[in-house]
Design an enzyme around this catalytic site. Structure first.
Site, PDB file in Angstrom:
ATOM      1  N   GLY A  62      24.636  40.198  10.029  1.00  0.00           N
ATOM      2  CA  GLY A  62      25.096  38.831   9.813  1.00  0.00           C
ATOM      3  C   GLY A  62      25.470  38.176  11.128  1.00  0.00           C
ATOM      4  O   GLY A  62      26.235  38.738  11.921  1.00  0.00           O
ATOM      5  N   ASP A 118      37.085  40.262   9.627  1.00  0.00           N
ATOM      6  CA  ASP A 118      36.898  38.925   9.060  1.00  0.00           C
ATOM      7  C   ASP A 118      37.127  39.017   7.556  1.00  0.00           C
ATOM      8  O   ASP A 118      36.403  39.726   6.852  1.00  0.00           O
ATOM      9  CB  ASP A 118      35.499  38.396   9.359  1.00  0.00           C
ATOM     10  CG  ASP A 118      35.387  36.890   9.120  1.00  0.00           C
ATOM     11  OD1 ASP A 118      35.947  36.403   8.121  1.00  0.00           O
ATOM     12  OD2 ASP A 118      34.740  36.206   9.931  1.00  0.00           O
ATOM     13  N   THR A 162      50.289  42.347 -16.370  1.00  0.00           N
ATOM     14  CA  THR A 162      48.884  42.467 -15.974  1.00  0.00           C
ATOM     15  C   THR A 162      48.544  41.653 -14.732  1.00  0.00           C
ATOM     16  O   THR A 162      47.963  42.177 -13.770  1.00  0.00           O
ATOM     17  CB  THR A 162      47.973  42.041 -17.140  1.00  0.00           C
ATOM     18  OG1 THR A 162      48.191  42.925 -18.240  1.00  0.00           O
ATOM     19  CG2 THR A 162      46.512  42.106 -16.729  1.00  0.00           C
ATOM     20  N   ASP A 166      27.423  35.867  11.763  1.00  0.00           N
ATOM     21  CA  ASP A 166      28.862  35.629  11.906  1.00  0.00           C
ATOM     22  C   ASP A 166      29.556  36.830  12.538  1.00  0.00           C
ATOM     23  O   ASP A 166      30.463  36.674  13.362  1.00  0.00           O
ATOM     24  CB  ASP A 166      29.494  35.276  10.559  1.00  0.00           C
ATOM     25  CG  ASP A 166      29.186  36.293   9.457  1.00  0.00           C
ATOM     26  OD1 ASP A 166      28.250  37.106   9.612  1.00  0.00           O
ATOM     27  OD2 ASP A 166      29.881  36.256   8.419  1.00  0.00           O
ATOM     28  N   ARG A 167      29.124  38.037  12.180  1.00  0.00           N
ATOM     29  CA  ARG A 167      29.720  39.240  12.767  1.00  0.00           C
ATOM     30  C   ARG A 167      29.435  39.306  14.265  1.00  0.00           C
ATOM     31  O   ARG A 167      30.312  39.665  15.065  1.00  0.00           O
ATOM     32  CB  ARG A 167      29.174  40.486  12.073  1.00  0.00           C
ATOM     33  CG  ARG A 167      29.499  40.561  10.589  1.00  0.00           C
ATOM     34  CD  ARG A 167      28.711  41.661   9.900  1.00  0.00           C
ATOM     35  NE  ARG A 167      29.085  42.991  10.371  1.00  0.00           N
ATOM     36  CZ  ARG A 167      28.373  44.090  10.107  1.00  0.00           C
ATOM     37  NH1 ARG A 167      27.242  44.006   9.409  1.00  0.00           N
ATOM     38  NH2 ARG A 167      28.784  45.258  10.555  1.00  0.00           N
TER      39      ARG A 167
END
Length: 292
Positions: free
Chosen positions: A127, A151, A209, A129-130
């Site tokens: 990716g 991220d 819950t 973005d990474r």
């Protein structure tokens, strides 16, 4: 890469040669959001900070709102640098730019465009973005220390950058909102938890819950990140610095240790560095950004 149709030309030369004429617009297209940042050049800090930002829904983007954001005369003509992990949304934006801003310049970034050494099997499948986050972190980490880049978004990524500035890979796991949807959609009775209520750490002990779900979603993500940081850096050279970005970043950063630094616009800063031809802390990249 510069886009190959007549209305658009490669942006790098234009921006660097005539930065006063073209506003730099960095665009981070994720799976759920489009984040845009405007940068003024030149900048003095190691990692450039946007002078203005906007975020819109990526599934049904309000491009009229983006147009209004660009109404400043200084953004009359712009150089768009785009990092995207969502092809349909990218197509929507490019079609809009073609029709509404035909005099702008557009570059769609790929791994080979970055001054970053990448030591994985398929750099083109990582990716963007990474990789942009790693490029940005190489400008702000201590030169002698490795870094872990976290991220927290639609997915959570935990990546390792060596002390020499090489992107080594990492781990990908479901983000908090994605996990909440899975609990709701794959069970009969569990409700969909409002993720806006996870902006602060919930109590670990859930007495009904929904509080129990909030606890599991939040602390499960934090525990996974902590464990991955430890596993990725065990036996490495030097104590790593941890950098964290993404929507849930501020709530998570304080829980990962004193050395963790939250950087809100890490990806946008990486895009601005790519536009300016910024180099990585590890020096020049190999052919196509790949360590040979």
């Amino acid at each position: 890469m510069g886009l190959g149709f007549a209305l658009f030309a490669p942006a790098k030369a234009v921006f660097l040669m005539d930065a006063s004429f073209f506003a730099l617009i960095a665009v981070d297209i994720g799976n759920n959001r489009i984040k845009l940042g405007r940068f003024d050049s030149p900048w003095n800090e190691p990692l450039p900070e946007p002078t203005d930002t906007i975020s819109v829904d990526g599934r049904n983007p309000d491009l009229d709102r983006v147009a209004a954001w660009l109404s400043d005369p200084a953004a009359e003509r712009a150089a768009w640098w785009i990092g995207s992990v969502n092809r349909p949304t990218t197509t929507l934006l490019l079609d809009w730019l073609r029709l509404e801003r035909p005099n702008d310049r557009v570059t769609l970034l790929a791994a080979g465009d970055l001054a970053l050494k990448i030591a994985v099997e398929r750099p083109d499948m990582v990716g963007i973005d990474r990789l942009l986050d790693a490029l940005a972190v190489n400008r702000i980490r201590a030169p002698e220390r490795p870094a872990v880049v976290v991220d927290v978004g639609s997915a959570i990524t935990v990546d390792l950058v060596s002390r020499d500035g090489v992107f080594l890979g990492g781990a990908i796991l479901p983000g908090i909102a994605m996990s909440a949807r899975a609990l709701h959609e794959f069970t009969d009775l569990l409700p969909l938890v409002d993720m806006a209520e996870l902006s602060t750490p919930p109590p670990a002990l859930g007495t009904s819950t929904i509080p129990a779900m909030r606890s599991g979603l939040f602390w499960g993500a934090v525990g996974a990140i902590r464990q991955l940081v430890e596993c990725l850096t065990t036996g490495g050279s030097g104590e790593p610095q941890v950098f964290l970005s993404g929507g849930a970043g501020p709530a998570v950063a304080s829980l990962l240790g004193q050395s963790t630094r939250h950087v809100p616009h890490l990806t946008l800063g990486g895009i601005a560095l790519a536009a300016a031809g910024g180099t990585a802390g590890g020096g020049e990249a190999g052919r196509n950004g790949v360590v040979e």
